[in-house]
Motif scaffolding. Structure first.
Motif, PDB file in Angstrom:
ATOM      1  N   LYS A   1       0.852  -1.184   0.000  1.00  0.00           N
ATOM      2  CA  LYS A   1       0.000   0.000   0.000  1.00  0.00           C
ATOM      3  C   LYS A   1       0.891   1.237   0.000  1.00  0.00           C
ATOM      4  O   LYS A   1       1.935   1.261   0.654  1.00  0.00           O
ATOM      5  CB  LYS A   1      -0.905  -0.002   1.231  1.00  0.00           C
ATOM      6  CG  LYS A   1      -1.803  -1.228   1.325  1.00  0.00           C
ATOM      7  CD  LYS A   1      -2.591  -1.242   2.615  1.00  0.00           C
ATOM      8  CE  LYS A   1      -3.435  -2.516   2.728  1.00  0.00           C
ATOM      9  NZ  LYS A   1      -4.241  -2.543   3.974  1.00  0.00           N
ATOM     10  N   VAL A   2       0.460   2.264  -0.740  1.00  0.00           N
ATOM     11  CA  VAL A   2       1.285   3.463  -0.902  1.00  0.00           C
ATOM     12  C   VAL A   2       0.432   4.706  -0.659  1.00  0.00           C
ATOM     13  O   VAL A   2      -0.702   4.800  -1.143  1.00  0.00           O
ATOM     14  CB  VAL A   2       1.898   3.520  -2.316  1.00  0.00           C
ATOM     15  CG1 VAL A   2       2.664   4.829  -2.527  1.00  0.00           C
ATOM     16  CG2 VAL A   2       2.826   2.325  -2.546  1.00  0.00           C
ATOM     17  N   ILE A   3       0.979   5.648   0.102  1.00  0.00           N
ATOM     18  CA  ILE A   3       0.355   6.951   0.317  1.00  0.00           C
ATOM     19  C   ILE A   3       1.286   8.005  -0.273  1.00  0.00           C
ATOM     20  O   ILE A   3       2.473   8.045   0.044  1.00  0.00           O
ATOM     21  CB  ILE A   3       0.137   7.240   1.812  1.00  0.00           C
ATOM     22  CG1 ILE A   3      -0.745   6.163   2.448  1.00  0.00           C
ATOM     23  CG2 ILE A   3      -0.489   8.621   2.011  1.00  0.00           C
ATOM     24  CD1 ILE A   3      -0.860   6.279   3.959  1.00  0.00           C
TER      25      ILE A   3
ATOM     26  N   PRO B   1       4.057  10.246 -10.702  1.00  0.00           N
ATOM     27  CA  PRO B   1       3.568   9.698 -11.975  1.00  0.00           C
ATOM     28  C   PRO B   1       2.664   8.481 -11.792  1.00  0.00           C
ATOM     29  O   PRO B   1       1.893   8.146 -12.683  1.00  0.00           O
ATOM     30  CB  PRO B   1       4.854   9.330 -12.723  1.00  0.00           C
ATOM     31  CG  PRO B   1       5.892   9.185 -11.661  1.00  0.00           C
ATOM     32  CD  PRO B   1       5.522  10.153 -10.588  1.00  0.00           C
ATOM     33  N   TYR B   2       2.752   7.825 -10.646  1.00  0.00           N
ATOM     34  CA  TYR B   2       1.922   6.646 -10.359  1.00  0.00           C
ATOM     35  C   TYR B   2       0.722   6.994  -9.481  1.00  0.00           C
ATOM     36  O   TYR B   2       0.086   6.122  -8.904  1.00  0.00           O
ATOM     37  CB  TYR B   2       2.772   5.566  -9.681  1.00  0.00           C
ATOM     38  CG  TYR B   2       3.582   6.062  -8.509  1.00  0.00           C
ATOM     39  CD1 TYR B   2       3.041   6.157  -7.240  1.00  0.00           C
ATOM     40  CD2 TYR B   2       4.916   6.465  -8.690  1.00  0.00           C
ATOM     41  CE1 TYR B   2       3.781   6.628  -6.168  1.00  0.00           C
ATOM     42  CE2 TYR B   2       5.662   6.933  -7.630  1.00  0.00           C
ATOM     43  CZ  TYR B   2       5.094   7.022  -6.370  1.00  0.00           C
ATOM     44  OH  TYR B   2       5.822   7.496  -5.318  1.00  0.00           O
ATOM     45  N   ASP B   3       0.416   8.283  -9.383  1.00  0.00           N
ATOM     46  CA  ASP B   3      -0.685   8.746  -8.535  1.00  0.00           C
ATOM     47  C   ASP B   3      -2.008   8.550  -9.272  1.00  0.00           C
ATOM     48  O   ASP B   3      -2.622   9.490  -9.779  1.00  0.00           O
ATOM     49  CB  ASP B   3      -0.468  10.217  -8.177  1.00  0.00           C
ATOM     50  CG  ASP B   3      -1.398  10.682  -7.077  1.00  0.00           C
ATOM     51  OD1 ASP B   3      -2.236   9.892  -6.643  1.00  0.00           O
ATOM     52  OD2 ASP B   3      -1.274  11.845  -6.656  1.00  0.00           O
ATOM     53  N   VAL B   4      -2.467   7.310  -9.324  1.00  0.00           N
ATOM     54  CA  VAL B   4      -3.696   6.932 -10.026  1.00  0.00           C
ATOM     55  C   VAL B   4      -4.741   6.527  -8.989  1.00  0.00           C
ATOM     56  O   VAL B   4      -4.455   5.710  -8.108  1.00  0.00           O
ATOM     57  CB  VAL B   4      -3.433   5.764 -11.002  1.00  0.00           C
ATOM     58  CG1 VAL B   4      -4.716   5.330 -11.690  1.00  0.00           C
ATOM     59  CG2 VAL B   4      -2.377   6.162 -12.035  1.00  0.00           C
TER      60      VAL B   4
ATOM     61  N   GLY C   1      -7.333   4.683  -6.949  1.00  0.00           N
ATOM     62  CA  GLY C   1      -7.537   3.249  -6.836  1.00  0.00           C
ATOM     63  C   GLY C   1      -6.242   2.482  -6.642  1.00  0.00           C
ATOM     64  O   GLY C   1      -6.262   1.336  -6.186  1.00  0.00           O
ATOM     65  N   MET C   2      -5.119   3.120  -6.988  1.00  0.00           N
ATOM     66  CA  MET C   2      -3.808   2.486  -6.832  1.00  0.00           C
ATOM     67  C   MET C   2      -3.106   2.952  -5.571  1.00  0.00           C
ATOM     68  O   MET C   2      -2.407   2.185  -4.925  1.00  0.00           O
ATOM     69  CB  MET C   2      -2.908   2.804  -8.042  1.00  0.00           C
ATOM     70  CG  MET C   2      -2.931   1.711  -9.074  1.00  0.00           C
ATOM     71  SD  MET C   2      -1.825   1.962 -10.494  1.00  0.00           S
ATOM     72  CE  MET C   2      -0.585   3.100  -9.984  1.00  0.00           C
ATOM     73  N   VAL C   3      -3.265   4.226  -5.250  1.00  0.00           N
ATOM     74  CA  VAL C   3      -2.607   4.806  -4.077  1.00  0.00           C
ATOM     75  C   VAL C   3      -3.612   5.636  -3.294  1.00  0.00           C
ATOM     76  O   VAL C   3      -4.664   6.026  -3.809  1.00  0.00           O
ATOM     77  CB  VAL C   3      -1.404   5.691  -4.472  1.00  0.00           C
ATOM     78  CG1 VAL C   3      -0.391   4.909  -5.303  1.00  0.00           C
ATOM     79  CG2 VAL C   3      -1.869   6.936  -5.230  1.00  0.00           C
ATOM     80  N   LEU C   4      -3.288   5.928  -2.053  1.00  0.00           N
ATOM     81  CA  LEU C   4      -4.029   6.899  -1.262  1.00  0.00           C
ATOM     82  C   LEU C   4      -3.323   8.244  -1.384  1.00  0.00           C
ATOM     83  O   LEU C   4      -2.088   8.312  -1.328  1.00  0.00           O
ATOM     84  CB  LEU C   4      -4.094   6.477   0.210  1.00  0.00           C
ATOM     85  CG  LEU C   4      -4.955   5.247   0.528  1.00  0.00           C
ATOM     86  CD1 LEU C   4      -4.795   4.866   1.996  1.00  0.00           C
ATOM     87  CD2 LEU C   4      -6.420   5.513   0.208  1.00  0.00           C
ATOM     88  N   ARG C   5      -4.088   9.310  -1.548  1.00  0.00           N
ATOM     89  CA  ARG C   5      -3.500  10.630  -1.739  1.00  0.00           C
ATOM     90  C   ARG C   5      -3.676  11.472  -0.485  1.00  0.00           C
ATOM     91  O   ARG C   5      -4.702  11.412   0.176  1.00  0.00           O
ATOM     92  CB  ARG C   5      -4.188  11.346  -2.908  1.00  0.00           C
ATOM     93  CG  ARG C   5      -4.096  10.615  -4.223  1.00  0.00           C
ATOM     94  CD  ARG C   5      -5.036  11.244  -5.230  1.00  0.00           C
ATOM     95  NE  ARG C   5      -4.882  10.686  -6.564  1.00  0.00           N
ATOM     96  CZ  ARG C   5      -5.708  10.960  -7.565  1.00  0.00           C
ATOM     97  NH1 ARG C   5      -6.735  11.750  -7.380  1.00  0.00           N
ATOM     98  NH2 ARG C   5      -5.490  10.425  -8.759  1.00  0.00           N
ATOM     99  N   ALA C   6      -2.681  12.301  -0.196  1.00  0.00           N
ATOM    100  CA  ALA C   6      -2.761  13.228   0.934  1.00  0.00           C
ATOM    101  C   ALA C   6      -2.232  14.575   0.469  1.00  0.00           C
ATOM    102  O   ALA C   6      -1.025  14.745   0.310  1.00  0.00           O
ATOM    103  CB  ALA C   6      -1.950  12.708   2.116  1.00  0.00           C
ATOM    104  N   ARG C   7      -3.120  15.529   0.253  1.00  0.00           N
ATOM    105  CA  ARG C   7      -2.732  16.825  -0.286  1.00  0.00           C
ATOM    106  C   ARG C   7      -2.561  17.888   0.788  1.00  0.00           C
ATOM    107  O   ARG C   7      -2.305  19.052   0.499  1.00  0.00           O
ATOM    108  CB  ARG C   7      -3.768  17.282  -1.345  1.00  0.00           C
ATOM    109  CG  ARG C   7      -3.789  16.378  -2.575  1.00  0.00           C
ATOM    110  CD  ARG C   7      -2.424  16.402  -3.247  1.00  0.00           C
ATOM    111  NE  ARG C   7      -2.332  15.507  -4.393  1.00  0.00           N
ATOM    112  CZ  ARG C   7      -1.750  14.321  -4.375  1.00  0.00           C
ATOM    113  NH1 ARG C   7      -1.187  13.872  -3.248  1.00  0.00           N
ATOM    114  NH2 ARG C   7      -1.693  13.569  -5.445  1.00  0.00           N
TER     115      ARG C   7
END
Length: 400
Positions: free
Chosen positions: A304-306, A312-315, A317-323
Motif C-alpha cells: 500500500k502506498v500513500i 507519476p503513479y498517482d492513479v 484506486g492504486m494509491v491513497l492521496r494526501a494533499r
C-alpha cells in the motif's frame, strides 16, 4: 548525413549525439568551446549583446535562481553568504545568456529541429527547453527509466509532467491490448554513506523514504512538503496523533546532509539509513512518500502506498492521496482497511515497463534507441497510438 531532427545542449547526452550520425546537433557545453562557437557565428559584438541580454529569446532569471537554490540546499555554508550568492548568480546569468544565444542560433540554422533535453529542469538542458518553447519548437525530454535497462522519453516532460495517463479508465481500456511481463525490481542506487550496522525494524511500521530536497521532485512537484526537515515534522505530528503507529525513515543516500541533528527525536520514529530499501519496503505495512520511485517499487512489491506530492503513479484506486496534513491523517487512519486495486496496479506496471518506457539507456545511444526516440517524438510509437486511441474511444463513448 542524416537531416537534423534535434538540437541538444547537454552534459548527459554526448554518446547519444555521437551515435546519431548528425540527426542530433550538439551545442558545445564547455565554456571555451561555447565562446569560440558564438564568436564564430555572431562576432565579438554578438558576445557583448548576448551578455547584455539583447534580443534574448527567453527570460533566464528563473533558471538561474533555481540553480542557485539547489546550490544553497546542498552547500548552505557557502552559497548563503551574500557576496558569494551575488557573484555566483551574476556569473550563472551571464553564462546562461551566452548559452541561450548559441542555442538560438542553432535553432535558427535548423528551422525544423526539435529540442532534445535530459531532465529539462536543470541547466544547461533547461536553457534548450525554454529557448525552444519561446521559438515554438517541440521538445523530447529524456531521463533515466524506472526499471533497469529503460529510459523515459516524452514530448511533455518526465515523471509527473509526462504524458503517462493517470486516468484509471485508461488502464481498464488498455489492459487487453498490451503484452509483456511485469518487471521484478526498479533501478537500485548504491549507497554513498559509510557502512554501519543494520537497524532492527519493528514488526509493524510505515516506511518513509526521504528524498533529495534539491531535486525536481521536491522543488517542483511537492506542493506542501517544503523539505525533508518539514517532512519529518509532519511525520512527528502524525506519530503524536496516532500513538499506535511506528515509522521507519531512510534518508536519501545521494544527499550528503542529514536532518537527524536538526529534528526532535521521537520514540516511534526510527532512522534506518543503512538498511536496504527493498527490505524496508517488504517489511512495511505501507509506504508513505512524497513522490519517490520507492512508491512505485512499493506497488511492484504489492504494498500500500500513500503519496503526499505529485507522482507519476498517482492513479486513483492504486494509491491513497494526501494533499495536506489533515488528508494525511485520514489516509493513514484508513490504510489498514483499504486495499489497492491490484488489477489496476498490474496493468499500470506492465504498461509503464512494456509501452511507456523505451528500452535502453539514452545516455549511451545505439541504433535501436535512436529509432525509438524518433518514433516517440513523431507520435508513431505504441504509447502514442494507445493514448490517441483511448481519446477517440472516450469521445465516441461521450458522443462527441
Amino acid at each position: 548525413m542524416a537531416p537534423v531532427e534535434f538540437i541538444c545542449h547537454s552534459k548527459q547526452l554526448d554518446q547519444l549525439c555521437r551515435a546519431s550520425e548528425g540527426s542530433i546537433r550538439s551545442v558545445p557545453v564547455a565554456f571555451p568551446k561555447m565562446c569560440k562557437e558564438i564568436l564564430k557565428r555572431r562576432g565579438f559584438g554578438g558576445i557583448i549583446g548576448a551578455l547584455a541580454g539583447n534580443g534574448a529569446a527567453a527570460d533566464l532569471t528563473e533558471l538561474v535562481n533555481r540553480n542557485l537554490l539547489r546550490r544553497q540546499l546542498r552547500l548552505p555554508q557557502i552559497y548563503t553568504i551574500p557576496v558569494v550568492k551575488s557573484l555566483y548568480g551574476l556569473f550563472m546569468l551571464l553564462r546562461a545568456r551566452l548559452q541561450a544565444a548559441l542555442v538560438t542560433s542553432y535553432f535558427e540554422e535548423h528551422p525544423d529541429a526539435r529540442a532534445l533535453v535530459f531532465n529539462g529542469y536543470l541547466m544547461p538542458d533547461s536553457i534548450t527547453k525554454v529557448v525552444g518553447e519561446a521559438l515554438g519548437r517541440r521538445a523530447l525530454v529524456l531521463e533515466n527509466g524506472f526499471f533497469p535497462g529503460t529510459s523515459q522519453a516524452d514530448t511533455a516532460g518526465i515523471n509527473f509532467d509526462s504524458t503517462l495517463p493517470r486516468d484509471p479508465s485508461f488502464y481498464a481500456w488498455v489492459s487487453r491490448q498490451i503484452s509483456g511481463e511485469r518487471p521484478r525490481e526498479l533501478v537500485s542506487r548504491p549507497s554513498k554513506q559509510k557502512a554501519a550496522e543494520l537497524v532492527e525494524t519493528p514488526p509493524h511500521y510505515l516506511f518513509v523514504p526521504m528524498q533529495v530536497p534539491s531535486d525536481m521532485q521536491i522543488l517542483k512537484h511537492s506542493p506542501w512538503i517544503g523539505d525533508m526537515k518539514h517532512f519529518y515534522e509532519v511525520i512527528y505530528r502524525l506519530a503524536e496523533r496516532q500513538p499506535e503507529l511506528r515509522f521507519v525513515v531512510k534518508e536519501h543516500p545521494s544527499f550528503p546532509l542529514s536532518i537527524q541533528s536538526h529534528v526532535c527525536p521521537h520514540p516511534r520514529i526510527m532512522f534506518a539509513n543503512h538498511n536496504e530499501t527493498r527490505t524496508l519496503i517488504q517489511g512495511a505495512d505501507a509506504v508513505l512518500t512524497v513522490n519517490s520511485t520507492v512508491g512505485l517499487e512499493g506497488l511492484v512489491l504489492g504494498k500500500k502506498v500513500i503519496t503526499l506530492g505529485n507522482a507519476p503513479y498517482d492513479v486513483a484506486g492504486m494509491v491513497l492521496r494526501a494533499r495536506n496534513e489533515d488528508e494525511l491523517h485520514a489516509a493513514v487512519a484508513k490504510v489498514s482497511i483499504w486495499s489497492p486495486d491490484m488489477s489496476l496496479v498490474d496493468t499500470f506496471i506492465r504498461y509503464v515497463h512494456n509501452v511507456f518506457l523505451v528500452s535502453g539507456d539514452v545516455r549511451k545511444g545505439d541504433a535501436a534507441i535512436l529509432s525509438a526516440l524518433a518514433a516517440r517524438a513523431n507520435g508513431l510509437d505504441e504509447h502514442s497510438r494507445l493514448t490517441a486511441g483511448f481519446e477517440e474511444w472516450r469521445r465516441a463513448q461521450n458522443g462527441t
